[in-house]
Scaffold this active site. Structure first.
Site, PDB file in Angstrom:
ATOM      1  N   ASP A  79      37.302  47.006  41.044  1.00 32.39           N
ATOM      2  CA  ASP A  79      36.499  46.378  39.991  1.00 32.39           C
ATOM      3  C   ASP A  79      36.783  44.886  39.866  1.00 32.39           C
ATOM      4  O   ASP A  79      37.783  44.380  40.385  1.00 32.39           O
ATOM      5  CB  ASP A  79      36.771  47.050  38.639  1.00 32.39           C
ATOM      6  CG  ASP A  79      38.223  46.925  38.193  1.00 32.39           C
ATOM      7  OD1 ASP A  79      39.122  47.097  39.035  1.00 32.39           O
ATOM      8  OD2 ASP A  79      38.466  46.636  37.002  1.00 32.39           O
ATOM      9  N   ASP A 116      39.268  38.150  43.022  1.00 35.72           N
ATOM     10  CA  ASP A 116      40.236  39.033  42.358  1.00 35.72           C
ATOM     11  C   ASP A 116      39.521  40.356  42.105  1.00 35.72           C
ATOM     12  O   ASP A 116      38.693  40.439  41.219  1.00 35.72           O
ATOM     13  CB  ASP A 116      40.693  38.400  41.047  1.00 35.72           C
ATOM     14  CG  ASP A 116      41.441  39.386  40.143  1.00 35.72           C
ATOM     15  OD1 ASP A 116      41.849  40.444  40.638  1.00 35.72           O
ATOM     16  OD2 ASP A 116      41.592  39.093  38.935  1.00 35.72           O
ATOM     17  N   GLU A 146      40.838  48.464  36.927  1.00 37.41           N
ATOM     18  CA  GLU A 146      42.130  47.814  36.701  1.00 37.41           C
ATOM     19  C   GLU A 146      42.037  46.844  35.527  1.00 37.41           C
ATOM     20  O   GLU A 146      42.911  46.788  34.666  1.00 37.41           O
ATOM     21  CB  GLU A 146      42.550  47.052  37.966  1.00 37.41           C
ATOM     22  CG  GLU A 146      43.966  46.484  37.917  1.00 37.41           C
ATOM     23  CD  GLU A 146      44.058  45.038  37.447  1.00 37.41           C
ATOM     24  OE1 GLU A 146      45.177  44.552  37.264  1.00 37.41           O
ATOM     25  OE2 GLU A 146      43.020  44.389  37.233  1.00 37.41           O
ATOM     26  N   GLU A 147      40.948  46.106  35.503  1.00 38.23           N
ATOM     27  CA  GLU A 147      40.861  44.950  34.604  1.00 38.23           C
ATOM     28  C   GLU A 147      40.787  45.319  33.125  1.00 38.23           C
ATOM     29  O   GLU A 147      41.146  44.518  32.278  1.00 38.23           O
ATOM     30  CB  GLU A 147      39.641  44.090  34.974  1.00 38.23           C
ATOM     31  CG  GLU A 147      39.679  43.546  36.398  1.00 38.23           C
ATOM     32  CD  GLU A 147      40.692  42.413  36.582  1.00 38.23           C
ATOM     33  OE1 GLU A 147      41.424  42.099  35.632  1.00 38.23           O
ATOM     34  OE2 GLU A 147      40.732  41.872  37.699  1.00 38.23           O
ATOM     35  N   ASP A 170      47.093  42.106  45.138  1.00 38.31           N
ATOM     36  CA  ASP A 170      46.400  41.577  43.964  1.00 38.31           C
ATOM     37  C   ASP A 170      47.174  40.441  43.291  1.00 38.31           C
ATOM     38  O   ASP A 170      47.244  40.363  42.076  1.00 38.31           O
ATOM     39  CB  ASP A 170      46.163  42.744  42.974  1.00 38.31           C
ATOM     40  CG  ASP A 170      45.288  42.361  41.792  1.00 38.31           C
ATOM     41  OD1 ASP A 170      44.508  41.414  41.916  1.00 38.31           O
ATOM     42  OD2 ASP A 170      45.396  43.033  40.745  1.00 38.31           O
ATOM     43  N   HIS A 458      39.012  35.630  36.447  1.00 40.16           N
ATOM     44  CA  HIS A 458      38.436  36.152  35.193  1.00 40.16           C
ATOM     45  C   HIS A 458      37.523  35.136  34.497  1.00 40.16           C
ATOM     46  O   HIS A 458      37.066  35.392  33.395  1.00 40.16           O
ATOM     47  CB  HIS A 458      39.513  36.628  34.189  1.00 40.16           C
ATOM     48  CG  HIS A 458      40.453  37.653  34.776  1.00 40.16           C
ATOM     49  ND1 HIS A 458      41.462  38.227  34.054  1.00 40.16           N
ATOM     50  CD2 HIS A 458      40.521  38.203  36.007  1.00 40.16           C
ATOM     51  CE1 HIS A 458      42.122  39.084  34.820  1.00 40.16           C
ATOM     52  NE2 HIS A 458      41.567  39.080  36.016  1.00 40.16           N
TER      53      HIS A 458
HETATM   54 ZN   LIG Z   1      43.262  41.655  39.895  1.00 42.15          ZN
END
Ligand SMILES: [Zn+2]
Length: 484
Positions: A79, A116, A146-147, A170, A458
Site C-alpha cells: 500500500d 514508499d 502498513e500505512e 522499507d 507521505h
Molecule cells: Zn513505508
C-alpha cells in the site's frame, strides 16, 4: 538520462515501477497490486500464496549450488499513502500516478509517488525475475495496509514464512540500516468526578495554544511543550494561592500527537479575577521562558465567557484531577544506553476530556524494550491509583529490540564496506515498524531494514533518488550473494 522511467537502470526494477504506477493501491485497496505480484510469480513459475487479508508470499529456489543456505525473506508493503495537493484533480482509485524524471529524482505531479514502498516492492519483483544473481532460497513477502496501522503484518498467519533472516526494504536513507523500533501501548484513565451545585463568581476560560505538537514518537525528544502539562502546572500552582472552581478541562485529540492546545473553564470570585489573571500571566511567562528555544509561538488567554453556568467540580475532584494531570509523566523516560541519541522509552500525555461524571485521560507509551514499556504503563497506573482513577490498558503492538551483535548486521556491515568503502550508519526509530510485529510472530527472526534515499514520503513532495536506487540494487545483490 532516458526520458521514460522504464528506460532507467536497473532495468527490471524500473520496468515494474512503471507498471505499478498504473495500479491503485491506497491502504486498504491492495487487491490489484497483489494480483500483479501473483501474475509475475506465475509468469516466472514461482510458487505463491495469499492469506485472507491479502498479504502475498512468493517462493524462489536458491541459485544452483546454494540450496543449503538459510532462506532469506525480502519484505515490502503493497500500500501507499494517497495524498495530493488541493489544486490537483486526481482520483487515486483509478487514475495512474503521473511520475516524471527531474534530474536525479523521480517525483509525481502533485500527488504522492508511492516510492514508499513501491521501490522495495519492485526490487522484490525484479529479484523474482532475475536469473543472473547468486542467492539463497528466497521468500518475497508483500504486506497490505502498513500505512494505516500495520494491519497486514499483524494478520500474517504464523506458518506463512519459513525463513528466519529478513531484509525489510522499507527504509528511506541510503547508507543507513535500521535495526530496531519501538512498541507502543496506551493507558486509558477514568477518574470519577463529583460536582457541587454552584460555583462562586464569573466563568473564565484559561487556554493554552500555539504549541508545535508533532508525532508522539519521532518528535518526543525535541523538547516541545505539552499544552495539557502547561495547563495542569498553571492550575496546580494557582490552586495553592487562589480560590476557584474548575468546571471542565480539555486538551489534545490524537493519541499519537503531542497536545498543542488545552483549556479549562473555571468560576473565579469577582474580587480575585484581576490578581488571578496576573498570576496566570506570570506563570505562563515563566513557562515560555523555559521553552523559548522550541515553543516561540506558544500563547495563552484568560477570558470571561458567557453562557449557561454549569455545576463545578467538588473540591476533592478538582484537586484529584489537577494533581493527576500535574504528576502524570510526559516525554522521554529513558535513552538507549549504547545507541547514542535513540529514545528507548517515552510516554505522551495525549488527551484529557471531562464530562459531567468523569474525566478521561489517555497516555500513549512507547519503548523498544517490552519490559520497559510495561513499567512505563505501571507508572501511569500507579499514579492513577493514588487518586482513585481506573486504568484500562489494551494490548498494544510489539517493539523490535536493537541487537548490535546480530550476525545479519555483521554481514551487512561487511558487505556495505566492501561495496561502497564506507561504514553504514546503524540506527533505530522511536515509532512502530512492521519488523516489530513480524519479529514477535516468527521467533528468532534476524532482521534489518534498508532502502534507497527518498524525501518527503507521505506528501505530494515525495521523491526518490535514481542513483540511490541503483546503489540499493547493487547492495541488495551483494548481500544476497554473501548470504548464499
Ligand atoms: Zn513505508
Amino acid at each position: 538520462m532516458p526520458s521514460n522511467i522504464a528506460g532507467l537502470k536497473p532495468t527490471l526494477l524500473w520496468k515494474h515501477f512503471e507498471e505499478i504506477l498504473k495500479i491503485p493501491r491506497c491502504s486498504g485497496n491492495e487487491k490489484a497490486a497483489g494480483d500483479y505480484i501473483i501474475s509475475v510469480a506465475k509468469k516466472n513459475k514461482l510458487s505463491w500464496k495469499r492469506d485472507k487479508i491479502g498479504n502475498v508470499v512468493v517462493q524462489k529456489k536458491a541459485s544452483a549450488g546454494h540450496e543449503k543456505a538459510g532462506t532469506v525473506v525480502l519484505q515490502g508493503h503493497l500500500d501507499m499513502v494517497c495524498e495530493k495537493n488541493s489544486d490537483v484533480a486526481h482520483d487515486f482509485t483509478k487514475d495512474p500516478i503521473k511520475a516524471e524524471i527531474k534530474g536525479n529524482w523521480i517525483q509525481a505531479k502533485g500527488t504522492t509517488l508511492g516510492a514508499d514502498n513501491g521501490i522495495g516492492v519492485c526490487a522484490s519483483l525484479a529479484l523474482m525475475e532475475d536469473t543472473s544473481l547468486v542467492h539463497p532460497p528466497l521468500e518475497f513477502l508483500f504486506t497490505v495496509d502498513e500505512e494505516t496501522g500495520l494491519t497486514g503484518a499483524r494478520k500474517i498467519p504464523k506458518d506463512f514464512l519459513k525463513g528466519r533472516i529478513m531484509l525489510n526494504l522499507d527504509s528511506e536513507d541510503e547508507g543507513e540500516f535500521t535495526i530496531g523500533c519501538a512498541g507502543g501501548a496506551d493507558s486509558i484513565l477514568t477518574l470519577p468526578l463529583t460536582r457541587k451545585k454552584t460555583g462562586n463568581g464569573d466563568v473564565y476560560r484559561l487556554k493554552i495554544f500555539g504549541l508545535r505538537g508533532g508525532h508522539s514518537g519521532i518528535d518526543i525528544d525535541q523538547g516541545r511543550g505539552n499544552a495539557i502539562k502547561f495547563l495542569a502546572r498553571m492550575l496546580w500552582q494557582a490552586m495553592h494561592k487562589y480560590p476557584f472552581d474548575v468546571i471542565s478541562m480539555e486538551g489534545g485529540n490524537l493519541r499519537n500527537a503531542i497536545p498543542r492546545e488545552a483549556w479549562a473553564e473555571l468560576y473565579v470570585p469577582a474580587s480575585k479575577a484581576r490578581s488571578l489573571a496576573s498570576f496566570f500571566k506570570r506563570a505562563f511567562e515563566k513557562l515560555s521562558f523555559e521553552f523559548k528555544a522550541v515553543e516561540n509561538e506558544a500563547e495563552n488567554s484568560f477570558e470571561k465567557i458567557k453562557g449557561k453556568k454549569k455545576p463545578p467540580l467538588s473540591s476533592k475532584s478538582q484537586q484529584d484531577l489537577i494533581n493527576l494531570l500535574f504528576t502524570l509523566p510526559h516525554g522521554v523516560l529513558s535513552m538507549h544506553q549504547e545507541m547514542k541519541g535513540l529514545v528507548e522509552t517515552s510516554t505522551n500525555l495525549a488527551v484529557v476530556k471531562t464530562s459531567s461524571k468523569r474525566a478521561k485521560i489517555i497516555s500513549s507509551s512507547r519503548s523498544s524494550v517490552a519490559s520497559a514499556l510495561e513499567a512505563a504503563r505501571n507508572l501511569i497506573m500507579a499514579q492513577a491509583e493514588v487518586v482513585g482513577a481506573k486504568t484500562s490498558q489494551p494490548g498494544g503492538y510489539p517493539g523490535w529490540t536493537p541487537d548490535l551483535q546480530s550476525p545479519l548486521l555483521q554481514t551487512l556491515k561487511d558487505v556495505h564496506h566492501k561495496t561502497f568503502k564506507k561504514r553504514p550508519k546503524v540506527a533505530a526509530i522511536h515509532a512502530g515498524l512492521e519488523c516489530g510485529i513480524i519479529g514477535e510472530k516468527f521467533p528468532g527472526m534476524d532482521m534489518i531494514s534498508f532502502g534507497p534515499t527518498m524525501e518527503h514520503p507521505h506528501s505530494p513532495d515525495e521523491r526518490v533518488s535514481i542513483s540511490s536506487v541503483a546503489n540499493f540494487w547493487k547492495f541488495l545483490g551483494a548481500v544476497l550473494k554473501a548470504l548464499s
